[in-house]
Design a protein around this motif. Structure first.
Motif, PDB file in Angstrom:
ATOM      1  N   UNK A   1      37.203  -5.613 -23.624  1.00 57.39           N
ATOM      2  CA  UNK A   1      38.266  -4.820 -22.985  1.00 57.39           C
ATOM      3  C   UNK A   1      37.912  -3.336 -23.034  1.00 57.39           C
ATOM      4  N   UNK A   2      37.439  -2.896 -24.172  1.00 55.21           N
ATOM      5  CA  UNK A   2      37.025  -1.502 -24.345  1.00 55.21           C
ATOM      6  C   UNK A   2      35.915  -1.154 -23.347  1.00 55.21           C
ATOM      7  N   UNK A   3      34.910  -2.016 -23.257  1.00 56.56           N
ATOM      8  CA  UNK A   3      33.773  -1.741 -22.379  1.00 56.56           C
ATOM      9  C   UNK A   3      34.151  -1.800 -20.896  1.00 56.56           C
ATOM     10  N   UNK A   4      35.100  -2.629 -20.542  1.00 59.29           N
ATOM     11  CA  UNK A   4      35.493  -2.778 -19.137  1.00 59.29           C
ATOM     12  C   UNK A   4      36.516  -1.738 -18.693  1.00 59.29           C
ATOM     13  N   UNK A   5      37.339  -1.246 -19.607  1.00 60.76           N
ATOM     14  CA  UNK A   5      38.510  -0.468 -19.209  1.00 60.76           C
ATOM     15  C   UNK A   5      38.565   0.952 -19.741  1.00 60.76           C
ATOM     16  N   UNK A   6      37.478   1.466 -20.191  1.00 61.43           N
ATOM     17  CA  UNK A   6      37.460   2.795 -20.782  1.00 61.43           C
ATOM     18  C   UNK A   6      36.628   3.731 -19.913  1.00 61.43           C
ATOM     19  N   UNK A   7      37.057   4.953 -19.829  1.00 57.69           N
ATOM     20  CA  UNK A   7      36.282   5.995 -19.148  1.00 57.69           C
ATOM     21  C   UNK A   7      35.236   6.505 -20.135  1.00 57.69           C
ATOM     22  N   UNK A   8      33.982   6.515 -19.722  1.00 55.33           N
ATOM     23  CA  UNK A   8      32.897   6.902 -20.615  1.00 55.33           C
ATOM     24  C   UNK A   8      32.201   8.164 -20.122  1.00 55.33           C
ATOM     25  N   UNK A   9      31.689   8.942 -21.080  1.00 56.57           N
ATOM     26  CA  UNK A   9      30.878  10.099 -20.726  1.00 56.57           C
ATOM     27  C   UNK A   9      29.407   9.657 -20.628  1.00 56.57           C
ATOM     28  N   UNK A  10      28.553  10.569 -20.262  1.00 54.41           N
ATOM     29  CA  UNK A  10      27.140  10.241 -20.041  1.00 54.41           C
ATOM     30  C   UNK A  10      26.459   9.713 -21.305  1.00 54.41           C
ATOM     31  N   UNK A  11      26.736  10.341 -22.430  1.00 51.87           N
ATOM     32  CA  UNK A  11      26.114   9.902 -23.683  1.00 51.87           C
ATOM     33  C   UNK A  11      26.540   8.474 -24.025  1.00 51.87           C
TER      34      UNK A  11
ATOM     35  N   UNK B   1      13.795  13.831 -11.815  1.00 50.35           N
ATOM     36  CA  UNK B   1      12.529  13.169 -12.157  1.00 50.35           C
ATOM     37  C   UNK B   1      12.806  11.772 -12.711  1.00 50.35           C
ATOM     38  N   UNK B   2      13.805  11.659 -13.573  1.00 52.73           N
ATOM     39  CA  UNK B   2      14.170  10.354 -14.133  1.00 52.73           C
ATOM     40  C   UNK B   2      14.695   9.414 -13.044  1.00 52.73           C
ATOM     41  N   UNK B   3      15.509   9.937 -12.138  1.00 52.26           N
ATOM     42  CA  UNK B   3      16.032   9.114 -11.041  1.00 52.26           C
ATOM     43  C   UNK B   3      14.888   8.633 -10.155  1.00 52.26           C
TER      44      UNK B   3
ATOM     45  N   UNK C   1      27.701   2.041 -12.734  1.00 53.00           N
ATOM     46  CA  UNK C   1      26.862   2.632 -11.690  1.00 53.00           C
ATOM     47  C   UNK C   1      27.682   2.881 -10.423  1.00 53.00           C
ATOM     48  N   UNK C   2      28.413   1.875 -10.004  1.00 53.94           N
ATOM     49  CA  UNK C   2      29.172   1.984  -8.754  1.00 53.94           C
ATOM     50  C   UNK C   2      30.337   2.970  -8.850  1.00 53.94           C
ATOM     51  N   UNK C   3      30.891   3.152 -10.045  1.00 48.30           N
ATOM     52  CA  UNK C   3      31.997   4.100 -10.220  1.00 48.30           C
ATOM     53  C   UNK C   3      31.544   5.547 -10.085  1.00 48.30           C
ATOM     54  N   UNK C   4      30.347   5.859 -10.616  1.00 47.89           N
ATOM     55  CA  UNK C   4      29.867   7.242 -10.568  1.00 47.89           C
ATOM     56  C   UNK C   4      28.343   7.230 -10.718  1.00 47.89           C
ATOM     57  N   UNK C   5      27.661   7.224  -9.583  1.00 44.22           N
ATOM     58  CA  UNK C   5      26.196   7.118  -9.575  1.00 44.22           C
ATOM     59  C   UNK C   5      25.530   8.334 -10.213  1.00 44.22           C
ATOM     60  N   UNK C   6      26.124   9.497 -10.034  1.00 42.15           N
ATOM     61  CA  UNK C   6      25.552  10.714 -10.613  1.00 42.15           C
ATOM     62  C   UNK C   6      25.652  10.668 -12.139  1.00 42.15           C
ATOM     63  N   UNK C   7      26.833  10.353 -12.634  1.00 43.92           N
ATOM     64  CA  UNK C   7      27.020  10.251 -14.084  1.00 43.92           C
ATOM     65  C   UNK C   7      26.082   9.184 -14.654  1.00 43.92           C
ATOM     66  N   UNK C   8      25.939   8.077 -13.940  1.00 41.99           N
ATOM     67  CA  UNK C   8      25.063   7.002 -14.393  1.00 41.99           C
ATOM     68  C   UNK C   8      23.611   7.492 -14.469  1.00 41.99           C
ATOM     69  N   UNK C   9      23.155   8.210 -13.463  1.00 40.38           N
ATOM     70  CA  UNK C   9      21.771   8.713 -13.467  1.00 40.38           C
ATOM     71  C   UNK C   9      21.562   9.728 -14.585  1.00 40.38           C
ATOM     72  N   UNK C  10      22.576  10.545 -14.847  1.00 43.28           N
ATOM     73  CA  UNK C  10      22.489  11.489 -15.965  1.00 43.28           C
ATOM     74  C   UNK C  10      22.391  10.719 -17.287  1.00 43.28           C
TER      75      UNK C  10
END
Length: 152
Positions: free
Chosen positions: A46-56, A137-139, A84-93
């Motif tokens: 539930x935590x992993x599916x329903x929580x807003x996460x930062x890049x770290x 470069x990482x992307x 990934x689908x929610x925020x591609x930029x945050x995911x790449x960071x």
């Protein structure tokens, strides 16, 4: 295991506790967690599916796909694709912070057909101009790996 149980049952986790929990989950004995602590296992997902996460935090979540137990790969696959689908930029960071997971994710993205055209996907991400030069470069490295994986 005790620390995971303690953290997942805590009402409000601090930023450091969230990071600690995500790191502990990578090393978890998932069999013990599922058999001895099924309620806590449900709370973890539930935590992993329903929580807003930062890049770290996302950088730690993407490791779960290749956890040492090899457990819950399908569930982690779903969670990672959702992030990934929610925020591609945050995911790449986040991927930039844990770039060694790029190869595993390239296979995941290919197998689950996360996108149709890797080149177009990369271009749309780069066009936002929201990544640093190092993150770009990482992307590029990730999508190059994705392309190589798709051609094998």
């Amino acid at each position: 295991m005790e620390r995971i149980i303690e953290l997942i049952n805590k009402e409000n986790l601090t930023k450091d506790e969230r990071l600690e929990l995500l790191d502990e989950l990578y090393w978890a004995d998932w069999t013990t967690l599922s058999t001895e602590y099924p309620d806590e296992l449900n709370k973890v997902f539930q935590f992993l599916r329903n929580t807003e996460f930062n890049e770290e935090e996302i950088s730690l979540i993407i490791r779960l796909y290749s956890n040492p137990d090899g457990a819950y790969v399908e569930e982690f696959s779903y969670i990672i694709q959702k992030l990934y689908n929610e925020d591609k930029i945050k995911f790449m960071k986040a991927l930039h912070l844990n770039i060694e997971e790029g190869e595993n994710l390239a296979y995941l993205f290919r197998n689950d057909k996360v996108f149709e055209d890797g080149d177009a996907e990369l271009q749309s991400i780069l066009a936002t101009k929201k990544l640093t030069e190092e993150e770009e470069t990482s992307a590029n490295a990730f999508f190059r790996t994705y392309k190589n994986v798709c051609n094998t």
